[in-house]
Design a protein around this motif. Structure first.
Motif, short mmCIF file in Angstrom:
data_model
loop_
_atom_site.label_atom_id
_atom_site.label_comp_id
_atom_site.label_asym_id
_atom_site.label_seq_id
_atom_site.Cartn_x
_atom_site.Cartn_y
_atom_site.Cartn_z
N TYR A 43 23.83 19.71 25.32
CA TYR A 43 24.19 18.30 25.49
C TYR A 43 22.94 17.44 25.59
CZ TYR A 43 28.89 20.02 26.83
OH TYR A 43 30.11 20.63 26.88
N ILE A 44 21.93 17.94 26.33
CA ILE A 44 20.68 17.18 26.47
C ILE A 44 19.98 17.05 25.13
CG2 ILE A 44 18.38 17.19 27.52
CD1 ILE A 44 19.68 18.61 29.95
N ILE A 49 27.38 13.38 25.32
CA ILE A 49 28.69 13.86 24.89
C ILE A 49 29.71 12.76 25.19
CG2 ILE A 49 30.49 15.58 25.35
CD1 ILE A 49 28.22 16.74 23.82
N PRO A 50 30.59 12.42 24.27
CA PRO A 50 30.88 13.09 23.00
C PRO A 50 29.97 12.70 21.84
CG PRO A 50 32.43 11.30 23.33
CD PRO A 50 31.58 11.36 24.57
N PRO A 52 25.92 11.12 20.61
CA PRO A 52 24.56 10.80 21.05
C PRO A 52 24.47 9.36 21.55
CG PRO A 52 24.52 11.97 18.96
CD PRO A 52 25.95 11.66 19.23
N GLY A 53 23.72 9.18 22.64
CA GLY A 53 23.57 7.87 23.21
C GLY A 53 24.54 7.58 24.34
N THR A 54 25.47 8.51 24.59
CA THR A 54 26.41 8.34 25.70
C THR A 54 25.79 8.85 26.98
OG1 THR A 54 28.27 8.70 24.19
CG2 THR A 54 28.72 8.90 26.55
N ILE A 55 25.71 8.02 28.01
CA ILE A 55 25.20 8.49 29.29
C ILE A 55 26.21 9.48 29.86
CG2 ILE A 55 24.59 7.85 31.65
CD1 ILE A 55 23.52 5.24 30.59
N ASN A 92 37.40 16.10 32.62
CA ASN A 92 36.59 17.17 32.03
C ASN A 92 35.19 17.18 32.63
OD1 ASN A 92 36.20 19.40 30.41
ND2 ASN A 92 35.79 18.24 28.56
N ILE A 93 35.11 17.42 33.90
CA ILE A 93 33.88 17.30 34.68
C ILE A 93 32.69 17.98 34.00
CG2 ILE A 93 32.76 18.11 36.81
CD1 ILE A 93 35.43 17.52 38.24
#
Length: 336
Positions: A43-44, A49-50, A52-55, A92-93
């Protein structure tokens, strides 16, 4: 408080954090342990996720002590020792939702006993309990392989998931387990868990070695190795074609690794083996079975934890988890 988040490709930070208020159907877990997963590293690398660019908050292999319980939550009390099943949470922790388990206090929305919240057996430590999630992934892969005592199995990859597969295979009475990995440290761990052999596939003729260990079987005018099932927990692009080339009649293959690019699929060669290829994802039903097995397997499970760090050093933990010398890197939280 703090929460580990992704801010971009290769950019993870332990941010200051204010936990949301507890709703009537929610509870809060005072986190005690959370393992670093290979998915966290992926993910890093992707950058969120979902997309790229999502914190993205991270952490989905968690266990701790219940510290707050909403009025509508049934069967759970403050002080209960619990494992969080992130696949059963609405957010979805740790895999794209607003919560992640690398934090001091984890809000579990719409908490349900036996689904998102599972009790920890009395004699099981928090860090062994936090191994439930990766061990459930491993068990699901083994379940999908449909193997029984007396079968011969090959596991590609000896990271935490692959080693978990070795653990479950041996626990089911399967003695002919061959583990494959480039890392000598990980191969040693596989042998300690009961593998028949642990090989570096880059240094041996794998087909020849499997012919020695598992025998050979005629199959439509050619000869396949005697391996009954192959499990891909590594994700190398050559594994599928290599397995098809040496597979015997009606052997099976389960792909659990995340292949990020298309891979070669020699379907013509597969015709003569009539082998079955399937996939495994997550752990739809396995967590309770893993928890039930923990008391008898706790020493072996503990041996899979290679590093332990506090939450304040989680960034160093991420670096360690990316090395082939590591196995499970466990982050201890709210512990003296």
């Amino acid at each position: 408080m703090h929460l580990l988040k992704i801010h971009g490709s290769g950019d993870a930070r332990l941010d200051d954090y204010q936990r949301p208020a507890t709703g009537p159907s929610d509870l809060v877990v005072k986190m005690k342990a959370c393992g670093i997963c290979g998915s966290d590293l992926s993910y890093i690398k992707i950058g969120g996720i979902p997309t790229p660019g999502t914190i993205t908050p991270l952490g989905h292999e968690g266990a701790g002590e219940v510290m707050e319980v909403g009025a509508k939550v049934e069967g759970i009390a403050v002080g209960d020792r619990v494992i969080v099943n992130p696949m059963m949470t609405p957010s979805n922790i740790g895999s794209g939702g607003p919560e992640g388990a690398f934090t001091e206090e984890l809000l579990v929305r719409e908490a349900r006993l036996g689904a998102s919240i599972l009790p920890i057996p009395n004699d099981i430590s928090y860090e062994i309990a936090a191994m439930c999630e990766p061990l459930a992934v491993a068990m699901h892969g083994v379940n999908r392989a449909n193997v029984n005592a007396g079968d011969k199995v090959v596991v590609f990859g000896c990271g935490p998931i692959g080693l978990g597969m070795v653990l479950w295979l041996v626990d089911r009475g399967i003695r002919d387990v061959v583990a494959l990995d480039l890392s000598p440290e990980r191969r040693e761990r596989a042998m300690a868990l009961g593998a028949q052999a642990a090989l570096d596939p880059s240094q041996v003729d794998l087909r020849a070695e499997l012919a020695k260990l598992h025998g050979e079987v005629p199959s439509y005018g050619r000869v396949g190795v005697g391996t009954d099932a192959y499990i891909d927990a590594a994700g190398a692009p050559n594994i599928l074609s290599d397995v098809i080339a040496m597979a015997k009649f009606h052997s099976r293959m389960v792909i659990t690794a995340a292949h990020m690019k298309p891979i070669e699929f020699p379907a013509g060669r597969m015709l003569t083996s009539e082998m079955t290829i399937t996939t495994a994802m997550g752990y739809p039903t396995e967590m309770p079975d893993v928890i039930a097995a923990m008391p008898r397997l706790k020493d072996k499970i503990a041996s899979m934890i290679s590093h332990r760090l506090p939450l304040s050093e989680v960034m160093e933990g991420l670096k360690i988890a990316a090395t082939p010398q590591s196995c499970k890197v466990m982050i201890n939280i709210n512990e003296d």
